[in-house]
Design a protein around this motif. Structure first.
Motif, PDB file in Angstrom:
ATOM      1  N   GLU A 111       0.832  -1.205   0.000  1.00  0.00           N
ATOM      2  CA  GLU A 111       0.000   0.000   0.000  1.00  0.00           C
ATOM      3  C   GLU A 111       0.867   1.255   0.000  1.00  0.00           C
ATOM      4  N   TYR A 112       1.954   1.224   0.739  1.00  0.00           N
ATOM      5  CA  TYR A 112       2.889   2.355   0.773  1.00  0.00           C
ATOM      6  C   TYR A 112       3.428   2.613  -0.626  1.00  0.00           C
ATOM      7  N   ALA A 113       3.847   1.536  -1.291  1.00  0.00           N
ATOM      8  CA  ALA A 113       4.435   1.665  -2.627  1.00  0.00           C
ATOM      9  C   ALA A 113       3.404   2.079  -3.676  1.00  0.00           C
ATOM     10  N   ASP A 114       2.134   1.805  -3.419  1.00  0.00           N
ATOM     11  CA  ASP A 114       1.075   2.154  -4.369  1.00  0.00           C
ATOM     12  C   ASP A 114       0.401   3.482  -4.048  1.00  0.00           C
ATOM     13  N   SER A 115       0.983   4.254  -3.145  1.00  0.00           N
ATOM     14  CA  SER A 115       0.391   5.534  -2.751  1.00  0.00           C
ATOM     15  C   SER A 115       0.193   6.448  -3.952  1.00  0.00           C
ATOM     16  N   PRO A 116      -0.964   7.084  -4.032  1.00  0.00           N
ATOM     17  CA  PRO A 116      -1.180   8.041  -5.121  1.00  0.00           C
ATOM     18  C   PRO A 116      -0.450   9.368  -4.905  1.00  0.00           C
ATOM     19  N   VAL A 117       0.119   9.550  -3.732  1.00  0.00           N
ATOM     20  CA  VAL A 117       0.842  10.787  -3.437  1.00  0.00           C
ATOM     21  C   VAL A 117       2.243  10.674  -4.024  1.00  0.00           C
ATOM     22  N   ASP A 118       2.580  11.614  -4.873  1.00  0.00           N
ATOM     23  CA  ASP A 118       3.911  11.637  -5.460  1.00  0.00           C
ATOM     24  C   ASP A 118       4.425  13.073  -5.475  1.00  0.00           C
ATOM     25  N   GLY A 119       5.635  13.210  -5.965  1.00  0.00           N
ATOM     26  CA  GLY A 119       6.254  14.531  -5.997  1.00  0.00           C
ATOM     27  C   GLY A 119       5.475  15.550  -6.789  1.00  0.00           C
ATOM     28  N   ALA A 120       4.886  15.113  -7.902  1.00  0.00           N
ATOM     29  CA  ALA A 120       4.133  16.046  -8.745  1.00  0.00           C
ATOM     30  C   ALA A 120       2.918  16.590  -8.007  1.00  0.00           C
ATOM     31  N   LEU A 121       2.227  15.736  -7.278  1.00  0.00           N
ATOM     32  CA  LEU A 121       1.041  16.177  -6.536  1.00  0.00           C
ATOM     33  C   LEU A 121       1.428  17.145  -5.422  1.00  0.00           C
ATOM     34  N   LEU A 122       2.474  16.815  -4.686  1.00  0.00           N
ATOM     35  CA  LEU A 122       2.920  17.723  -3.629  1.00  0.00           C
ATOM     36  C   LEU A 122       3.385  19.049  -4.208  1.00  0.00           C
ATOM     37  N   TYR A 150      -0.916  20.495   1.145  1.00  0.00           N
ATOM     38  CA  TYR A 150       0.466  20.002   1.192  1.00  0.00           C
ATOM     39  C   TYR A 150       0.725  19.359   2.550  1.00  0.00           C
ATOM     40  N   ARG A 151       0.336  20.058   3.599  1.00  0.00           N
ATOM     41  CA  ARG A 151       0.540  19.551   4.959  1.00  0.00           C
ATOM     42  C   ARG A 151      -0.215  18.241   5.166  1.00  0.00           C
ATOM     43  N   THR A 152      -1.442  18.162   4.679  1.00  0.00           N
ATOM     44  CA  THR A 152      -2.239  16.938   4.813  1.00  0.00           C
ATOM     45  C   THR A 152      -1.560  15.766   4.114  1.00  0.00           C
ATOM     46  N   LEU A 153      -1.065  15.991   2.913  1.00  0.00           N
ATOM     47  CA  LEU A 153      -0.423  14.920   2.151  1.00  0.00           C
ATOM     48  C   LEU A 153       0.898  14.500   2.794  1.00  0.00           C
ATOM     49  N   VAL A 154       1.674  15.449   3.271  1.00  0.00           N
ATOM     50  CA  VAL A 154       2.932  15.116   3.940  1.00  0.00           C
ATOM     51  C   VAL A 154       2.639  14.376   5.245  1.00  0.00           C
ATOM     52  N   PHE A 191      13.594  15.501  -0.157  1.00  0.00           N
ATOM     53  CA  PHE A 191      12.631  14.610   0.478  1.00  0.00           C
ATOM     54  C   PHE A 191      11.860  13.821  -0.576  1.00  0.00           C
ATOM     55  N   ILE A 192      11.356  14.511  -1.579  1.00  0.00           N
ATOM     56  CA  ILE A 192      10.572  13.851  -2.633  1.00  0.00           C
ATOM     57  C   ILE A 192      11.437  12.867  -3.408  1.00  0.00           C
ATOM     58  N   LYS A 193      12.644  13.250  -3.723  1.00  0.00           N
ATOM     59  CA  LYS A 193      13.553  12.351  -4.441  1.00  0.00           C
ATOM     60  C   LYS A 193      13.746  11.056  -3.645  1.00  0.00           C
ATOM     61  N   ASP A 194      13.984  11.168  -2.354  1.00  0.00           N
ATOM     62  CA  ASP A 194      14.214   9.992  -1.519  1.00  0.00           C
ATOM     63  C   ASP A 194      12.929   9.187  -1.292  1.00  0.00           C
ATOM     64  N   TYR A 195      11.811   9.878  -1.157  1.00  0.00           N
ATOM     65  CA  TYR A 195      10.519   9.201  -0.988  1.00  0.00           C
ATOM     66  C   TYR A 195      10.191   8.384  -2.236  1.00  0.00           C
ATOM     67  N   GLU A 196      10.346   8.974  -3.400  1.00  0.00           N
ATOM     68  CA  GLU A 196      10.043   8.260  -4.638  1.00  0.00           C
ATOM     69  C   GLU A 196      11.034   7.123  -4.884  1.00  0.00           C
ATOM     70  N   LYS A 197      12.271   7.299  -4.461  1.00  0.00           N
ATOM     71  CA  LYS A 197      13.260   6.222  -4.573  1.00  0.00           C
ATOM     72  C   LYS A 197      12.861   5.061  -3.665  1.00  0.00           C
ATOM     73  N   LEU A 198      12.433   5.362  -2.457  1.00  0.00           N
ATOM     74  CA  LEU A 198      12.005   4.314  -1.535  1.00  0.00           C
ATOM     75  C   LEU A 198      10.825   3.537  -2.112  1.00  0.00           C
ATOM     76  N   ILE A 199       9.857   4.244  -2.642  1.00  0.00           N
ATOM     77  CA  ILE A 199       8.699   3.585  -3.258  1.00  0.00           C
ATOM     78  C   ILE A 199       9.156   2.676  -4.391  1.00  0.00           C
ATOM     79  N   SER A 200      10.025   3.174  -5.229  1.00  0.00           N
ATOM     80  CA  SER A 200      10.529   2.386  -6.353  1.00  0.00           C
ATOM     81  C   SER A 200      11.244   1.122  -5.871  1.00  0.00           C
ATOM     82  N   GLU A 201      12.041   1.262  -4.840  1.00  0.00           N
ATOM     83  CA  GLU A 201      12.789   0.113  -4.309  1.00  0.00           C
ATOM     84  C   GLU A 201      11.862  -0.910  -3.664  1.00  0.00           C
TER      85      GLU A 201
END
Length: 123
Positions: free
Chosen positions: A41-52, A64-68, A109-119
């Motif tokens: 579910e974490y990896a399938d989150s609809p929240v991504d860098g573009a949305l933030l 922004y605060r809600t999504l973070v 933060f977004i770069k690392d978050y998206e990398k974690l999701i990808s991994e």
């Protein structure tokens, strides 16, 4: 991550991703199967860098605060302590309208978050 993947084949890979399996299992009542579901579910989150970025660019710090906050909470549940801490700081900065902090930490933060999701997805 394929839900048919056995726990034993991913358990030792999670610490290298910054995920504390003991913490994740504690939040998942000790269930390896449930923990794997939560990771998916974490990896399938609809929240991504573009949305933030969209909310940040439009000045909608409330959204922004809600999504973070969501990233913070889900990171804590899976045991991604560093991601949890960083999201918490961004959440508080958004609450306080501290654009200097947000602007200097958001991109990394977004770069690392998206990398974690990808991994996680490749497990």
């Amino acid at each position: 991550m394929d839900m048919n993947t056995p726990w034993s084949s991913i358990e030792n890979k999670l610490p290298a991703l910054g995920i504390d399996t003991a913490v994740g299992l504690e939040f998942c009542a000790g269930s390896e199967e449930f923990f794997m579901e939560v990771l998916n579910e974490y990896a399938d989150s609809p929240v991504d860098g573009a949305l933030l970025k969209k909310h940040l660019d439009s000045g909608d710090l409330k959204e922004y605060r809600t999504l973070v906050h969501g990233i913070k909470s889900s990171s804590r549940i899976i045991g991604a302590q560093d991601m949890f801490s960083r999201a918490e700081k961004l959440e508080f900065a958004a609450r306080d309208e501290d654009m200097d902090y947000i602007n200097s930490h958001h991109d990394d933060f977004i770069k690392d978050y998206e990398k974690l999701i990808s991994e996680i997805r490749t497990l």
